[in-house]
Design an enzyme around this catalytic site. Structure first.
Site, PDB file in Angstrom:
ATOM      1  N   HIS A 175       0.818  -1.212   0.000  1.00  0.00           N
ATOM      2  CA  HIS A 175       0.000   0.000   0.000  1.00  0.00           C
ATOM      3  C   HIS A 175       0.855   1.267   0.000  1.00  0.00           C
ATOM      4  CE1 HIS A 175       0.450  -0.180   4.517  1.00  0.00           C
ATOM      5  NE2 HIS A 175       0.537   1.126   4.342  1.00  0.00           N
ATOM      6  N   ASP A 213      -0.345  -7.535   1.286  1.00  0.00           N
ATOM      7  CA  ASP A 213       0.183  -6.173   1.397  1.00  0.00           C
ATOM      8  C   ASP A 213       1.708  -6.168   1.468  1.00  0.00           C
ATOM      9  OD1 ASP A 213       0.116  -3.458   1.439  1.00  0.00           O
ATOM     10  OD2 ASP A 213      -0.544  -3.262   3.527  1.00  0.00           O
ATOM     11  N   SER A 291       4.890   1.865   7.982  1.00  0.00           N
ATOM     12  CA  SER A 291       4.485   0.748   7.122  1.00  0.00           C
ATOM     13  C   SER A 291       5.631   0.297   6.236  1.00  0.00           C
ATOM     14  CB  SER A 291       3.292   1.158   6.252  1.00  0.00           C
ATOM     15  OG  SER A 291       2.145   1.366   7.033  1.00  0.00           O
TER      16      SER A 291
END
Length: 445
Positions: A175, A213, A291
């Protein structure tokens, strides 16, 4: 020595209680003289004398007028073993093996006393977290992706990544670099990668898997780059210390620490639909920009990829286990994408409690203590065509005894289109052999 003995005889003839401490002084001095060791005498101003020396006295002495506090040393000058003090305030021998008390700080911290190093893998010393961060830190990168439309920059996507190969292969979150709104896995825009030492590179998205992801980005460098070592997440236990590293809010070289709260948090527990996934749950502080950054154990090995947090709560962070990530990377290398076989079964792990409840409801429930229950079969699915029925219990899959859903997933691997033998149990202990041919799940994603 002769003079000491004469003085001792004179004091003993007086019989005065005040001379008892003088007798103790002479006995201690005589013992020291006989053994050739040194004597430290302390006078507290009240005529009390305490002798402290590391010697080995063979004869057993008993001084009933002494208190326990006078026998036990202060400040660790003497090390008394378990037999040094006995009821009646006497002692038998003084240990000469060590002249200091045990290093309690060393035992608690797990250090070996040499520059704060750990005495064994997994032990927490005063430098454990710093050392783990130092090992992985040079391989942690900041990723920034400019998002624009017709030449206009509309915003930036920020995240972190980890160099896992000196050739410039970087592990990160999908993402961060991929447009989830698109039906195809396309990059959001130009991928800028900044290393810990300040060098910048332009990266290319090599592979991305939206379901897990996880993505792989590649940068090109004329010199080998620092790479982090991948560990094993299966060894992690609740309570193990971990370190989260990354670039939250583009603040590079940020390190936070915490513990593993859960090693197999299921996606369904978090209200996430789609394909079944499991995460490492930690209480490490992570924020936007973390992330894709690594979750590291105390040995400086990457055990997960930080992926998300619960915004409405503190200390609820999640990472993709590195064992799952390693399999995804293998799929990337072999097929260019992650191949996921699909059966069309809703499955549930069995345990003793669930088995007992099911037996109470239905006396015909098969006698099993492990396996995977099939509550539902998707109509028209490979499992439906193979003859699966709701209530079946999978006990063997591809000739492998089964105790959990994870074992079925591992047994399937990427075996799409290949017949697999399955053994199920039904009511009244009926055993049925089935053959199922998995299909690929969502081949266009």
């Amino acid at each position: 020595m002769k003079n000491l003995l004469n003085r001792l005889f004179q004091l003993s003839q007086n019989g005065r209680p005040s001379d008892r401490k003088s007798i103790l002084r002479i006995v201690s001095l005589a013992a020291v003289t006989a053994t050739g060791t040194s004597l430290i005498g302390l006078d507290n101003g009240h005529g009390d004398f305490t002798a402290r020396q590391s010697v080995s006295i063979s004869p057993q002495f008993s001084f009933p007028w002494l208190t326990r506090e006078e026998l036990l040393p202060l400040g660790g000058e003497l090390a008394l073993d378990k037999t040094s003090w006995k009821p009646g305030n006497g002692f038998s021998r003084i240990s000469s093996g060590s002249n200091s008390l045990p290093d309690i700080k060393k035992e608690v911290s797990g250090e070996d006393g040499k520059e704060g190093r750990k005495c064994c893998p997994g032990c927490l010393g005063k430098d454990s977290i710093a050392s783990a961060a130092a090992l992985v830190g040079p391989a942690v990168v900041n990723i920034s992706v400019s998002q624009g439309y017709q030449g206009m920059i509309l915003g930036k996507s920020i995240g972190s990544g980890t160099i896992i190969d000196s050739d410039g292969t970087i592990l990160t979150c999908a993402h961060v670099v991929v447009d989830f709104q698109s039906t195809k896995k396309v990059s959001k825009g130009k991928v800028d990668v900044t290393l810990q030492d300040g060098r910048t590179f332009e990266g290319t998205v090599v592979n991305a898997d939206l379901h897990s992801d996880i993505a792989v980005v590649k940068i090109n460098s004329k010199t080998p780059l620092p790479a982090a070592k991948l560990g094993s997440s299966i060894k992690m236990r609740p309570g193990d210390w971990v370190v989260a590293m990354g670039c939250p809010l583009s603040l590079q070289n940020t390190v936070t620490a915490g513990i593993v709260s859960c090693v197999d948090r299921k996606s369904s527990d978090l209200g996430l639909g789609g394909i079944r996934r499991e995460y490492l749950q930690t209480d490490c502080a992570i924020n936007q920009g973390n992330s894709g950054g690594p979750l590291v154990n105390l040995d400086g090995e990457v055990v997960g990829v930080n992926i998300m947090k619960v915004y409405a709560a503190d200390g609820l962070s999640f990472a993709v286990p590195i064992d799952a990530v390693s399999k995804i990377i293998q799929h990337f290398k072999k097929n260019g994408r992650v191949v996921r076989p699909w059966l069309g079964l809703k499955m549930l792990d069995l345990n003793d409690m669930i088995v007992a409840q099911l037996k109470e409801r239905d006396i015909s429930f098969p006698n099993v203590n492990k396996g995977v229950l099939v509550p539902m079969v998707t109509p028209g699915s490979p499992a439906d065509r193979a003859g699966f029925c709701p209530g079946d219990i999978v006990v063997e899959f591809d000739d492998i005894p089964i105790a959990s859903i994870t074992e079925i997933i591992d047994a399937m691997g990427d075996k799409v289109g290949k017949p697999l033998k399955v053994v199920v149990k039904r009511g009244n202990n009926k055993v049925v052999n089935l053959t199922v041919v998995p299909e690929e799940a969502n081949p266009d994603s």
